[in-house]
Design an enzyme around this catalytic site. Structure first.
Site, short mmCIF file in Angstrom:
data_model
loop_
_atom_site.label_atom_id
_atom_site.label_comp_id
_atom_site.label_asym_id
_atom_site.label_seq_id
_atom_site.Cartn_x
_atom_site.Cartn_y
_atom_site.Cartn_z
N LYS A 1 0.74 -1.11 -0.35
CA LYS A 1 -0.17 0.25 -0.13
C LYS A 1 0.88 1.81 0.06
CE LYS A 1 -4.34 1.87 2.45
NZ LYS A 1 -4.72 1.50 3.53
N SER B 1 -9.08 2.34 2.51
CA SER B 1 -8.27 2.43 1.75
C SER B 1 -7.29 1.45 1.02
CB SER B 1 -7.45 3.50 2.80
OG SER B 1 -7.70 2.42 3.91
N SER C 1 -10.57 -0.78 5.91
CA SER C 1 -10.16 -0.22 5.23
C SER C 1 -8.91 -1.50 4.42
CB SER C 1 -8.48 0.43 5.01
OG SER C 1 -9.41 1.81 5.59
#
Length: 439
Positions: free
Chosen positions: A76, A151, A175
């Site tokens: 990420k 996210s 997320s």
């Protein structure tokens, strides 16, 4: 271009059937062939990945071995990777370059993984879709008009399309779990505090762990998820006790006083319950042991907002006080004890992580955003009640694909277990998946 799992890749490299550089080149080729319209892998570090893979192949010749031997993967964007930008989608941090790898990145490298680059996020990791002014929008691979989730949206898309077999995300409001559900992959929100968050901070900061926030692995199957957990955890995690199918004690939670779900989500949960019942497991659909879910959601959202804004003034509540924060901590402690009592009667609670499949792109700010569920107009923010089920009491929860919904969109649910029973959460998710999954 073979799409092996992480453990299959490591086994192939270990046996000499493949090599770290060969696997790295294959993953790079898949990213270059597939990512264009999806916009998932937004920071590419292919040259350094090739160099690291070639060095690893030489070490393997001299007897080196590790759990993720030669596994190519992405991470990420919010994780620090030395020499690369870490922006969290903030334009003001467009030029921040990390000088040190995040703790989890260091562990992955020691375990033999090859990091190819970084995947897209929303601004500040603060949305259930992945769009930001630096890298643009990541789309759902099954329907480009729908969100990838957030996210960790880029992470889930990189997995779902077979570009890589393993990823790491983070979760404070679903997320990891929500993008995993929207893309038909697996994701673990670990027990709070089990995995380091060092190097997963707002760009250029090195402060304390954020309340409620965790880092965790994402994968395409349960075996890879469990292996990644063992690599990443700060200390050994208890294995899941062996269970016959009829020994599971499951609570299916399809109703919440604050949040609605779609008919197809309810049907998926009912199918899971029927599957467990069919093999003789104990299945309940309600329990008096549950905490007050309305109160839990209210306290969770209050704590979440303070944590995400670092105590900035709220337009309604004003500036939070220290006494207010201590009160929230007391509410959380009571909630943790209530859930622990429930897990004396159940092995796992299975619930939605979001009430629908991936929704259409919507750039309306969260406070005013709406969500249509089976033709009914609802407030979008109420959906955080599902993520908060596991987040507020600091519980592990595994997001697992269980069905395909309308338009070929994946349906995922979360499987929640007691604190530090992360492997039990994965095992119960595997059992649910195997009982109901059909491609």
């Amino acid at each position: 271009m073979t799409e092996r799992s992480a453990l299959q890749t490591a086994a192939a490299v270990r046996s000499g059937e493949s090599g770290a550089l060969l696997e790295t080149e294959g993953a790079i080729a898949r990213i270059e062939a597939r990512d264009g319209p999806l916009n998932a892998v937004v920071v590419r570090d292919f040259d350094r990945a090739r160099h690291a893979a070639a060095e690893l192949d030489q070490r393997i010749k001299h007897g080196f071995d590790a759990p993720l031997l030669g596994v190519p993967m992405t991470i990420k964007e919010s994780y620090d990777l030395a020499g690369l930008k870490t922006t969290w989608g903030f334009t003001e941090h467009r030029d921040f370059t990390a000088t040190r790898d995040a703790a989890l990145v260091r562990r992955l490298k020691r375990a033999g993984a090859i990091i190819l680059g970084k995947t897209n996020v929303p601004v500040g990791l603060a949305d259930v879709q992945s769009t930001n002014p630096i890298y643009g929008r990541t789309v759902n691979p099954r329907d480009h008009g729908r969100v990838a989730g957030g996210s960790s949206g880029g992470s889930a898309v990189a997995l779902a399309t077979g570009m890589v077999p393993l990823e790491i995300g983070s979760d404070i409001g679903g997320s990891i779990r929500t993008p995993a559900a929207f893309n038909g992959v697996w994701g673990l929100k670990p027990t709070f505090g089990l995995l380091s968050t060092s190097g997963h901070n707002f760009p250029g900061t090195d402060g304390a762990r954020v309340a409620l926030s965790v880092c965790g692995p994402m994968a395409r199957d349960a075996d890879d998820l469990a292996a990644a957990l063992d690599v990443l955890a700060d200390h050994p995690v208890a294995p899941a006790p062996a269970r016959r199918p009829d020994e599971w004690r499951i609570l299916i939670l399809a109703d919440h006083p604050e949040a609605s779900i779609a008919t197809e989500m309810r049907a998926a949960l009912e199918k899971i319950g029927a599957g467990f019942a069919r093999v003789g497991a104990s299945v309940d659909y309600r329990s008096g042991l549950l905490p007050d879910l309305s109160a839990q959601h209210r306290h969770y959202m209050h704590m979440l907002n303070i944590a995400m804004t670092r105590g900035a003034p709220d337009p309604v509540r004003g500036t939070p006080t220290l006494a207010e924060w201590f009160d929230l901590a007391d509410h959380q402690a009571r909630n943790v004890r209530k859930w622990h009592e429930l897990f004396g009667a159940y092995d796992a609670v299975i619930a939605p992580v979001f009430g629908t499949t991936a929704f259409a792109h919507d750039d309306t700010p969260l406070p005013g955003r709406r969500l249509e569920i089976d033709g009914r107009d609802t407030a979008f923010a109420t959906q955080f009640a599902w993520a908060g089920l596991a987040t507020f009491p600091n519980l592990p929860a595994t997001s697992v694909p269980v069905a395909m919904g309308a338009g070929g969109l994946p349906i995922g649910v979360q499987v929640i277990a007691d604190r530090y029973q992360d492997h039990l959460s994965i095992a119960a998710a595997r059992a649910a998946h195997d009982l109901v999954w059909s491609k």
